[in-house]
Design an enzyme around this catalytic site. Structure first.
Site, PDB file in Angstrom:
ATOM      1  N   SER A  48      32.684  45.450  28.139  1.00  0.00           N
ATOM      2  CA  SER A  48      32.996  46.848  28.419  1.00  0.00           C
ATOM      3  C   SER A  48      34.490  47.104  28.243  1.00  0.00           C
ATOM      4  O   SER A  48      35.281  46.171  28.288  1.00  0.00           O
ATOM      5  CB  SER A  48      32.611  47.181  29.860  1.00  0.00           C
ATOM      6  OG  SER A  48      31.265  46.800  30.080  1.00  0.00           O
ATOM      7  N   SER A  50      37.817  49.429  26.292  1.00  0.00           N
ATOM      8  CA  SER A  50      38.189  50.092  25.033  1.00  0.00           C
ATOM      9  C   SER A  50      38.277  49.108  23.868  1.00  0.00           C
ATOM     10  O   SER A  50      38.028  49.495  22.725  1.00  0.00           O
ATOM     11  CB  SER A  50      39.516  50.843  25.207  1.00  0.00           C
ATOM     12  OG  SER A  50      40.518  49.950  25.673  1.00  0.00           O
ATOM     13  N   GLY A 120      37.999  48.366  34.268  1.00  0.00           N
ATOM     14  CA  GLY A 120      37.035  49.443  33.984  1.00  0.00           C
ATOM     15  C   GLY A 120      35.881  49.460  34.975  1.00  0.00           C
ATOM     16  O   GLY A 120      34.929  50.228  34.814  1.00  0.00           O
ATOM     17  N   GLU A 126      29.666  42.062  33.988  1.00  0.00           N
ATOM     18  CA  GLU A 126      30.407  41.299  32.965  1.00  0.00           C
ATOM     19  C   GLU A 126      30.372  39.805  33.286  1.00  0.00           C
ATOM     20  O   GLU A 126      30.204  38.966  32.396  1.00  0.00           O
ATOM     21  CB  GLU A 126      31.859  41.777  32.896  1.00  0.00           C
ATOM     22  CG  GLU A 126      32.002  43.157  32.289  1.00  0.00           C
ATOM     23  CD  GLU A 126      33.412  43.698  32.320  1.00  0.00           C
ATOM     24  OE1 GLU A 126      33.741  44.544  31.483  1.00  0.00           O
ATOM     25  OE2 GLU A 126      34.205  43.294  33.204  1.00  0.00           O
ATOM     26  N   LYS A 144      48.243  41.873  27.172  1.00  0.00           N
ATOM     27  CA  LYS A 144      47.439  41.190  28.205  1.00  0.00           C
ATOM     28  C   LYS A 144      47.791  39.710  28.339  1.00  0.00           C
ATOM     29  O   LYS A 144      47.233  39.022  29.184  1.00  0.00           O
ATOM     30  CB  LYS A 144      45.952  41.297  27.863  1.00  0.00           C
ATOM     31  CG  LYS A 144      45.471  42.665  27.404  1.00  0.00           C
ATOM     32  CD  LYS A 144      45.439  43.643  28.539  1.00  0.00           C
ATOM     33  CE  LYS A 144      44.862  44.991  28.154  1.00  0.00           C
ATOM     34  NZ  LYS A 144      43.472  45.010  27.839  1.00  0.00           N
TER      35      LYS A 144
HETATM   36  C1  5RP Z   1      36.034  46.391  32.489  1.00  0.00           C
HETATM   37  C2  5RP Z   1      36.842  45.255  31.981  1.00  0.00           C
HETATM   38  C3  5RP Z   1      37.459  45.421  30.650  1.00  0.00           C
HETATM   39  O1  5RP Z   1      37.006  44.427  29.803  1.00  0.00           O
HETATM   40  C4  5RP Z   1      38.945  45.327  30.833  1.00  0.00           C
HETATM   41  O2  5RP Z   1      39.338  46.312  31.752  1.00  0.00           O
HETATM   42  C5  5RP Z   1      39.670  45.525  29.513  1.00  0.00           C
HETATM   43  O3  5RP Z   1      39.529  46.829  29.083  1.00  0.00           O
HETATM   44  P1  5RP Z   1      40.265  47.376  27.811  1.00  0.00           P
HETATM   45  O4  5RP Z   1      39.668  46.701  26.628  1.00  0.00           O
HETATM   46  O5  5RP Z   1      40.008  48.860  27.820  1.00  0.00           O
HETATM   47  O6  5RP Z   1      41.734  47.075  27.961  1.00  0.00           O
HETATM   48  O7  5RP Z   1      36.982  44.227  32.586  1.00  0.00           O
HETATM   49  O8  5RP Z   1      35.515  46.096  33.744  1.00  0.00           O
END
Ligand code: 5RP
Length: 255
Positions: A48, A50, A120, A126, A144
């Protein structure tokens, strides 16, 4: 144009450039993961966020071009929509409890390839899906990549809790491990964020580095905790899209 509005315009331009670069980095990471790990006749876990959007777009492209037989297990409502919108085959853990590969994003990756996830709000599903996969692959942009948790990600460790327990869990977190745990509030709705599982989220802002494996286990023992956003020793490989247009891969260190 006055000096102040000139500065504001330059700032806006810089932030637009940074976010364009980050989006391209997400795309590169997503494409690399799908190109290097997806093969015909696989069952995949779909993460999940972006970054995963780029991976699913690439997956759909490959499925069409190469006539691949792939089934996809989502980690959230968002992932389910993404699978359907891309014309991919939707499955679940009832039908596919063993997955070949799971691909997902992360909020932060430390030098041991431990992850903070749940920005998210989808951490529980997950973690379940990643735990069912033979290989768990992470995709992220350069922002990251950290040595220690908290170097880049300042929002703390997300923790999913049963709603009636959020106050005692928040208190227990602060008294056992320090820092502060805040109830995550919704933005376009009054009140808290409600997860896909009907629960609340605490964002635990830790005030020092911990043995994350020990802390993760201890947090999971607090009554009312559903799961944590600490993914310890789960990721096999992380693809980082970089600012210069390259992809940098890191593998789980052997201790
Ligand atoms: C959602 C998550 C996402 O994988 C994490 O927040 C990364 O999100 P993005 O790709 O939008 O940076 O753990 O629960």
């Amino acid at each position: 144009m006055g000096a102040k509005s000139h500065m504001l315009q330059s700032r806006r331009l810089l932030s637009a450039m940074c976010s364009k670069m980050a989006e391209e980095a997400k795309r590169l990471a997503g494409f690399a993961a799908v190109d290097n790990h997806v093969k015909n006749n696989q069952a995949l876990g779909i993460g999940s966020g972006s970054t995963i959007v780029y991976a699913v777009n690439r997956l759909a492209e490959r499925v069409k071009q190469e006539d691949l037989h792939i089934v996809c297990v989502p980690t959230s409502f968002q992932a389910r929509q993404l699978i359907l919108q891309n014309g991919l085959v939707l499955s679940d853990l009832d039908r596919n409890p063993e997955l070949d590969v799971a691909i997902d994003g992360a909020d932060e990756v430390d030098s041991d390839l431990n992850l903070i996830k749940g920005g998210g709000g989808c951490l529980t599903q997950e973690k379940i899906v990643a735990g069912c996969a033979k290989t768990f692959i992470v995709i992220a942009d350069y922002r990251k990549d950290s040595k220690n948790f908290g170097d880049q990600w300042k929002k703390g460790v997300p923790i999913e809790v049963i709603p009636m327990a959020y106050v005692p869990v928040a208190k227990a977190l602060a008294s056992k491990f320090g820092g502060v745990a805040d109830l995550r509030m919704a933005v376009s709705k009054a009140g808290p964020v409600v997860t896909d599982n009907g629960n609340f989220l605490l964002d635990w802002k830790f005030d020092k580095l911990h043995n994350w494996s020990t802390v993760n286990t201890a947090i999971k023992m607090i009554p009312g905790v559903v799961d944590t956003g600490l993914f310890i020793g789960m990721a096999e490989k992380v693809y980082f899209g970089m600012e210069d247009g390259s992809v940098s891969a890191r593998e789980k260190p052997v201790h």
